[in-house]
Design an enzyme around this catalytic site. Sequence first.
Site, PDB file in Angstrom:
ATOM      1  N   ASN A  62       0.827  -1.195   0.000  1.00  0.00           N
ATOM      2  CA  ASN A  62       0.000   0.000   0.000  1.00  0.00           C
ATOM      3  C   ASN A  62       0.869   1.256   0.000  1.00  0.00           C
ATOM      4  OD1 ASN A  62       0.429  -1.004   2.754  1.00  0.00           O
ATOM      5  ND2 ASN A  62      -0.929   0.623   3.467  1.00  0.00           N
ATOM      6  N   GLN A  63       0.381   2.260  -0.704  1.00  0.00           N
ATOM      7  CA  GLN A  63       1.066   3.537  -0.871  1.00  0.00           C
ATOM      8  C   GLN A  63       0.080   4.636  -0.504  1.00  0.00           C
ATOM      9  OE1 GLN A  63       4.435   3.782  -1.947  1.00  0.00           O
ATOM     10  NE2 GLN A  63       4.277   1.595  -1.500  1.00  0.00           N
ATOM     11  N   GLU A  64       0.294   5.251   0.664  1.00  0.00           N
ATOM     12  CA  GLU A  64      -0.630   6.278   1.147  1.00  0.00           C
ATOM     13  C   GLU A  64      -0.204   7.665   0.692  1.00  0.00           C
ATOM     14  OE1 GLU A  64      -2.095   3.915   5.140  1.00  0.00           O
ATOM     15  OE2 GLU A  64      -0.924   5.727   5.393  1.00  0.00           O
ATOM     16  N   ASN A  65      -1.131   8.598   0.853  1.00  0.00           N
ATOM     17  CA  ASN A  65      -0.912   9.976   0.454  1.00  0.00           C
ATOM     18  C   ASN A  65      -1.707  10.868   1.402  1.00  0.00           C
ATOM     19  OD1 ASN A  65      -1.421  12.512  -1.180  1.00  0.00           O
ATOM     20  ND2 ASN A  65      -0.079  11.382  -2.572  1.00  0.00           N
ATOM     21  N   ALA A  66      -1.182  12.049   1.702  1.00  0.00           N
ATOM     22  CA  ALA A  66      -1.896  12.977   2.589  1.00  0.00           C
ATOM     23  C   ALA A  66      -3.277  13.316   2.032  1.00  0.00           C
ATOM     24  CB  ALA A  66      -1.072  14.247   2.810  1.00  0.00           C
ATOM     25  N   TYR A  68      -5.953  11.566   0.986  1.00  0.00           N
ATOM     26  CA  TYR A  68      -6.295  10.148   1.136  1.00  0.00           C
ATOM     27  C   TYR A  68      -6.788   9.433  -0.118  1.00  0.00           C
ATOM     28  CZ  TYR A  68      -5.567  10.565   6.160  1.00  0.00           C
ATOM     29  OH  TYR A  68      -5.033  10.757   7.399  1.00  0.00           O
ATOM     30  N   CYS A  73      -4.075   0.682  -2.627  1.00  0.00           N
ATOM     31  CA  CYS A  73      -3.912  -0.549  -1.850  1.00  0.00           C
ATOM     32  C   CYS A  73      -2.875  -1.468  -2.492  1.00  0.00           C
ATOM     33  CB  CYS A  73      -5.240  -1.297  -1.775  1.00  0.00           C
ATOM     34  SG  CYS A  73      -6.563  -0.391  -0.969  1.00  0.00           S
ATOM     35  N   GLU A  75      -2.972  -4.679  -3.137  1.00  0.00           N
ATOM     36  CA  GLU A  75      -3.492  -5.597  -4.144  1.00  0.00           C
ATOM     37  C   GLU A  75      -3.580  -4.924  -5.509  1.00  0.00           C
ATOM     38  OE1 GLU A  75      -5.761  -6.573  -0.250  1.00  0.00           O
ATOM     39  OE2 GLU A  75      -4.807  -4.831  -1.185  1.00  0.00           O
ATOM     40  N   CYS A 115     -10.484  -3.275  -4.066  1.00  0.00           N
ATOM     41  CA  CYS A 115      -9.555  -4.315  -4.516  1.00  0.00           C
ATOM     42  C   CYS A 115     -10.308  -5.539  -5.024  1.00  0.00           C
ATOM     43  CB  CYS A 115      -8.584  -4.691  -3.406  1.00  0.00           C
ATOM     44  SG  CYS A 115      -7.370  -3.391  -3.088  1.00  0.00           S
TER      45      CYS A 115
END
Length: 160
Positions: A62-66, A68, A73, A75, A115
């Site tokens: 998973n790669q999050e970002n401020a 959102y 995700c 997958e 996903c």
Amino acid sequence: MKELNINTTFSVFNGIHDLPEDIQSLMHLAIETRKKAYAPYSLFRVGAAILLDNGKIVVGNNQENAAYPSGLCAERVAIFQAGAVYPDSKIVKLAITAASDHNPTLAPIPPCGACRQSIAEYEFKQDIPIEIYFMGESGEIYKSNSIKNLLPLSFDKTSL
């Protein structure tokens, strides 16, 4: 009025050591990939590893970002990477693992709804089921023989 009853079946493994050897290796890759997730906001890390019919393995986390909604995700990172790099290959097996930096995740963590829909798109496209194995950071592992167990009333191109 009539009633519609939908049943799903999963295989349950007590832990990684109970999985077939090829799936153990795939799950260990998912675990290593999970540890590299970029999750500074949720502190919830997910790793995925995909086995393709050409023998290649593709991983994602998973790669999050401020902002959102801009994150992605594990997958979908793995699935979209597989589709981009190996567009003619079929996804055979998918291993998923999730862990929280706050609380132990000892129960299997299934893919989220977005996903599930993305997995369904690829399963329908390739017209063969994708085996899906999912777990928390440790403990039991659930196996689904197809996304249809996780998304029984699927939306696909035939609905358009």
